[in-house]
Design a protein around this motif. Structure first.
Motif, PDB file in Angstrom:
ATOM      1  N   UNK A  63      37.982  18.913  36.097  1.00 33.06           N
ATOM      2  CA  UNK A  63      36.829  18.101  35.682  1.00 33.06           C
ATOM      3  C   UNK A  63      36.895  16.738  36.351  1.00 33.06           C
ATOM      4  N   UNK A  64      38.108  16.156  36.375  1.00 30.60           N
ATOM      5  CA  UNK A  64      38.348  14.881  37.048  1.00 30.60           C
ATOM      6  C   UNK A  64      39.650  14.991  37.828  1.00 30.60           C
ATOM      7  N   UNK A  65      39.655  14.431  39.008  1.00 27.96           N
ATOM      8  CA  UNK A  65      40.861  14.381  39.828  1.00 27.96           C
ATOM      9  C   UNK A  65      41.160  12.919  40.140  1.00 27.96           C
ATOM     10  N   UNK A  66      42.384  12.501  39.847  1.00 28.92           N
ATOM     11  CA  UNK A  66      42.842  11.154  40.164  1.00 28.92           C
ATOM     12  C   UNK A  66      43.566  11.207  41.505  1.00 28.92           C
ATOM     13  N   UNK A  67      43.149  10.387  42.445  1.00 27.53           N
ATOM     14  CA  UNK A  67      43.675  10.443  43.812  1.00 27.53           C
ATOM     15  C   UNK A  67      44.359   9.130  44.175  1.00 27.53           C
ATOM     16  N   UNK A  68      45.556   9.227  44.767  1.00 33.24           N
ATOM     17  CA  UNK A  68      46.280   8.044  45.217  1.00 33.24           C
ATOM     18  C   UNK A  68      46.990   8.345  46.527  1.00 33.24           C
ATOM     19  N   UNK A  69      47.026   7.361  47.413  1.00 31.22           N
ATOM     20  CA  UNK A  69      47.822   7.523  48.635  1.00 31.22           C
ATOM     21  C   UNK A  69      49.033   6.593  48.567  1.00 31.22           C
ATOM     22  N   UNK A 144      35.099  18.148  39.791  1.00 32.44           N
ATOM     23  CA  UNK A 144      33.731  17.740  39.490  1.00 32.44           C
ATOM     24  C   UNK A 144      33.499  16.267  39.762  1.00 32.44           C
ATOM     25  N   UNK A 145      34.570  15.470  39.683  1.00 28.21           N
ATOM     26  CA  UNK A 145      34.478  14.028  39.892  1.00 28.21           C
ATOM     27  C   UNK A 145      35.848  13.527  40.304  1.00 28.21           C
ATOM     28  N   UNK A 146      35.883  12.558  41.219  1.00 25.81           N
ATOM     29  CA  UNK A 146      37.156  12.066  41.745  1.00 25.81           C
ATOM     30  C   UNK A 146      37.210  10.551  41.608  1.00 25.81           C
ATOM     31  N   UNK A 147      38.333  10.065  41.092  1.00 23.00           N
ATOM     32  CA  UNK A 147      38.588   8.628  41.012  1.00 23.00           C
ATOM     33  C   UNK A 147      39.737   8.309  41.956  1.00 23.00           C
TER      34      UNK A 147
END
Length: 360
Positions: A63-69, A144-147
């Motif tokens: 539903x939501x994916x938290x993304x960090x590099x 569905x949504x990415x932060x």
């Protein structure tokens, strides 16, 4: 979690693209914050490791994916230094502090939310993102949504520019410099071509939301001062918004033809990434902005001139936004994270994730 101490340990890792061991070490430090009890899927592309974390079991559509590099650009030193509410160090603002906050929020909320939440950790954003986020998306990771936790001062970034890196190449005829009329100076042809591009896209006198061109390098193989150069090449870095229909939504072949007609010389497209756009009126963006306001910040919309990994989701019709804590000086010797923004940032994320409907 003692975030300043954890962040200092993570900042001390020189996780640059040429250090694969340190890229993995940075990943492992963040995964230590997540802790046990989760499934960690490991990915690797061209020596760049990345990880995807979710609840035990098969990978869901998140539903939501938290993304960090976790990669950084090179620095003279990598030790962190704290001065009051500022934590200095390469990667402090961009974006190791935010990565730790995202990991902590994921650890706390993933087991209790009524929908699947994922954590995506990559190590190649600074060199294009093709072996991290793009590689995982191509492998079937869906949301569905990415932060994306890039720095934003708790503002919500719904637009960032596309990136286009090209070479202009001009040829001429060599001749003795004393008799220039017997030759054709490729450098003069090339500078005229560059001028033609800059007339179409002049350098703005101040910040403007339009296409910009940086002339990064001009070279010729000619090494003799008394010789007319027979070839010359210019490297251009072009950043373009979705409103520029000459570039946005075009193939590399179409862009090559457009720039060739504009400049009058041969063109080679080395890299092309589309602009990123998310619907500013979507329920997710609306809720995230409200969460930022409840945490004490404006939650205003922001547009970024740099390219970001959100473009890999935007290209597939998935809304992705940049939403991160505050700081300044990214990629410079005085880069810092503003520690006063960390608690409000975490609060806003929690409010957003717990207030979100399970169904889009």
């Amino acid at each position: 979690m003692d975030l300043p101490a954890r962040a200092a340990e993570l900042i001390a890792v020189p996780s640059t693209t040429d250090r694969p061991g340190d890229l993995r070490r940075a990943l492992e430090l963040v995964l230590d914050v997540v802790g046990p009890g989760f499934t960690v899927e490991w990915f690797e592309s061209r020596g760049k490791p990345s990880a995807l974390v979710h609840l035990p079991g098969s990978r869901p559509a998140f539903r939501v994916l938290l993304n960090a590099h976790l990669d950084v650009v090179p620095a003279d030193a990598y030790a962190a230094r704290r001065d009051g509410d500022r934590l200095y160090g390469r990667g402090a603002q961009d974006m190791k502090v935010a990565a730790l906050v995202l990991a902590d929020v994921f650890r706390s909320l993933a087991p209790v939310l009524p929908y699947p939440l994922g954590l995506q950790l990559v190590t190649d954003e600074e060199v294009g993102g093709y072996d991290g986020t793009a590689h995982q998306v191509a492998a079937g990771v869906a949301a569905g949504f990415v932060v994306i936790g890039e720095q934003s001062g708790l503002r919500v970034v719904t637009d960032s520019k596309g990136i286009l890196q090209v070479r202009l190449h001009a040829t001429g005829t060599a001749a003795h410099a004393a008799y220039p009329w017997l030759g054709a100076n490729a450098l003069l042809t090339l500078t005229a071509a560059v001028d033609a591009v800059l007339r179409r896209y002049p350098v703005p006198p101040e910040e403007q939301w339009r296409t910009t061109v940086n002339v990064a390098r001009i070279e010729t193989g000619n090494r003799a001062v008394n010789q007319v150069p027979a070839e010359a090449t210019a490297w251009l870095d072009i950043r373009f918004p979705s409103e520029d229909t000459d570039l946005a939504g075009r193939t590399a072949e179409e862009i090559t033809a457009f720039l060739r007609a504009l400049s009058g010389v041969d063109v080679t497209v080395d890299s092309l990434g589309p602009p990123h756009h998310a619907d500013p009126d979507s329920p997710e963006v609306t809720l995230l902005r409200a969460a930022a306001r409840e945490a004490g910040y404006s939650g205003e919309l922001l547009r970024k001139h740099g390219a970001a990994d959100g473009r890999f989701y935007s290209a597939r019709g998935v809304d992705a936004v940049i939403f991160g804590p505050g700081g300044d000086g990214q990629h410079g010797p005085h880069e810092y994270a503003d520690l006063t923004t960390v608690a409000p940032y975490r609060k806003a994320l929690v409010l957003f994730l717990t207030g979100l409907s399970p169904a889009r």
